[in-house]
Design an enzyme around this catalytic site. Structure first.
Site, short mmCIF file in Angstrom:
data_model
loop_
_atom_site.label_atom_id
_atom_site.label_comp_id
_atom_site.label_asym_id
_atom_site.label_seq_id
_atom_site.Cartn_x
_atom_site.Cartn_y
_atom_site.Cartn_z
N ARG A 248 -16.71 -18.61 -18.72
CA ARG A 248 -15.40 -19.17 -18.41
C ARG A 248 -14.62 -19.27 -19.71
NH1 ARG A 248 -15.69 -18.10 -13.83
NH2 ARG A 248 -15.52 -19.45 -11.99
N GLU B 286 -5.52 -17.82 -17.11
CA GLU B 286 -5.60 -16.50 -16.47
C GLU B 286 -4.55 -16.41 -15.37
OE1 GLU B 286 -9.60 -15.70 -15.13
OE2 GLU B 286 -10.44 -16.01 -17.12
N HIS C 120 -10.88 -10.42 -16.42
CA HIS C 120 -11.82 -11.15 -15.56
C HIS C 120 -12.37 -10.23 -14.47
CE1 HIS C 120 -13.04 -15.39 -13.98
NE2 HIS C 120 -13.96 -14.48 -13.70
#
Lengths: 317, 317
Positions: free
Chosen positions: A232, A261, A280
């Site tokens: 993360r 993000e 991601h």
């Protein structure tokens, strides 16, 4: 023909219908799909089970959510769901486990090899039609440290062994310590990072791990080491990372996750030398994989078997 | 202190002194270095052992070479040395074995992952500061076929297992057939290549393998398969490869070796879409690795033990 048919709400901004269709194909009849806050509100009353991604969790506090007993998250990380623990205490939360190790470990070795072997130099030689033999570096003999030895970390360890790397590991729980050549506890971060060529983060985001990778840890790393984050974004204090790397410390950073993000267009990480950003995508939730996991868990739910991937609120994952 | 001191000639156009120095450091006194034809001629009389790379083999037929008993090649392939078997029949030829598996297997997986994961797309998104999540393909579950199951092929097989690939293999000798899920003989090329996502060539170049990969084999491959050559360029009929790929057959080719090396600047392989060329660098002979292998073999020679890597002229490697 299934006898018990729980009422299921599938929520996903983009994929709700795809997931719902797959669940229905496994014989479940009472499956609703929602992609917006309004649709979620409308369909929540009477729902027993949620299969959700980026669910508007604030409405789970309202009375319309009173019937929800189980929330299956579409993903391995649930930090967003339990950031305010008051919301969801009346329901069981599960996360996807054992689905991402293959994807994430392939991502990690893709980038390790891409950078180490200098594929860019090889590609450039071809573009210029130039014969450019050189001796690429070897992954064999290098030391990789995997922080987090859950199913994802374990899969990275397994591939690192096939590449004849030295494998170190750090875990909070101490589980799976036997997988690695040297195991470190969460009290031993400095000692752990010192000896590494590669530090790979696969940790969940919890109160204990937030901004764990700070200036002190980064400066303790070998100046020629690489940092890889597939956990993360907020595991790393990004400000510290930027300032430490601006000093020329660290040979590179491979970042698939970020504090914010999508990573904003004007973020300095996009343009720093030796920083490799991706969107991601290292551990994608595929419709097929998630649906299969959920349907298996659903059968356990119906059979009164323990669910897989139950989140421990104290632990944070 | 060594008692027997054979006279050793090290020949290499670029690295002769580096090799000679390393051999001397192991206690051998009578070590000469040559980098040109003239130097080779001058130093050959009285030489018992040659450690050589791109040696001008034509002079080994001359009387000045009468004292040479053993030629250790710097490299795994010896097709250049035994292309005309009349030359060197009076001496033992050895090649480097078990040194290249690590390098070559790392090269193979570098390119397999680089292409499969679409690293170029990820890099482009970063350059454009664009958030571009997508689901990369997985190596897991794909089928790789390794032609040649010597020490190089075996190392590729081992890493392919760590990536959970299906592993097929073809070998002429049938040795190590147990390494792979499905083994094929040299009578079964068509059957072998049909079912593959990746065909990797690690074969030596011999009369039996020259231009083995021709139009028929290429057209039998899955149109979406990749061809990877880390053996010798002439295993492939390059003309056939170009014409077959121009038809859109094959998803790509990864070529580290070529019929003519250096690959000429105007060669079409540099510019064909989906062809990835590199400069014969997948299995480099490192000074340290070669020197260690040679010194170990030298000790065997002095002790009258069987040498490692002895070339069988009939077999061709």
């Amino acid at each position: 023909m299934r006898t018990y048919q729980p009422t299921i709400l599938v929520y996903s901004p983009n994929q709700a219908e795809a997931y719902a269709k797959c669940v229905r194909n496994h014989g479940f009849k009472k499956v609703k799909a929602a992609a917006t806050l309004e649709e979620a509100r409308k369909n929540l009353p009477g729902t027993e089970i949620i299969l959700g991604w980026k669910f508007p969790i604030e409405i789970l506090d309202e009375s319309i959510a009173a019937s929800v007993l189980w929330y299956q998250s579409i993903g391995a990380g649930v930090d967003d769901l339990i950031s305010d623990t008051s919301n969801l205490e009346h329901m069981t939360i599960t996360r996807i486990v054992d689905q991402f190790g293959t994807y994430i470990s392939e991502y990690v070795f893709t980038y390790l090899l891409f950078i180490l072997k200098d594929v860019s130099r090889m590609r450039q030689a071809q573009v210029e039609r130039r014969w450019d033999p050189f001796i690429p570096e070897l992954l064999a003999g290098k030391t990789i440290g995997v922080a987090g030895l859950g199913s994802i970390g374990a899969e990275i360890v397994r591939k690192a062994r096939a590449f004849d790397m030295n494998v170190h590991g750090l875990s909070f729980s101490g589980r799976q310590a036997q997988l690695v050549d040297r195991h470190f506890t969460s009290e031993e971060w400095i000692e752990f990072v010192k000896g590494l060529d590669y530090l790979v983060l696969t940790l969940p985001l919890t109160d204990a791990t937030k901004h764990l990778i700070n200036r002190d840890i980064l400066l303790a790393m070998n100046p020629r080491a690489y940092l890889i984050n597939v956990g993360r974004g907020a595991l790393i204090n990004e400000g510290d990372l930027v300032s430490v790397m601006s000093l020329g410390h660290l040979q590179g950073a491979i970042l698939d996750v970020f504090e914010t993000e999508p990573l904003p267009e004007d973020h300095v990480l996009y343009t720093m030398p030796n920083v490799y950003t991706t969107s991601h995508l290292s551990g994608p939730s595929t419709t097929r994989g998630v649906c299969q996991f959920f349907v298996d868990n659903l059968q356990r739910y119906i059979d009164n078997q323990p669910l897989l991937g139950v989140v421990n609120r104290e632990r944070g994952y």
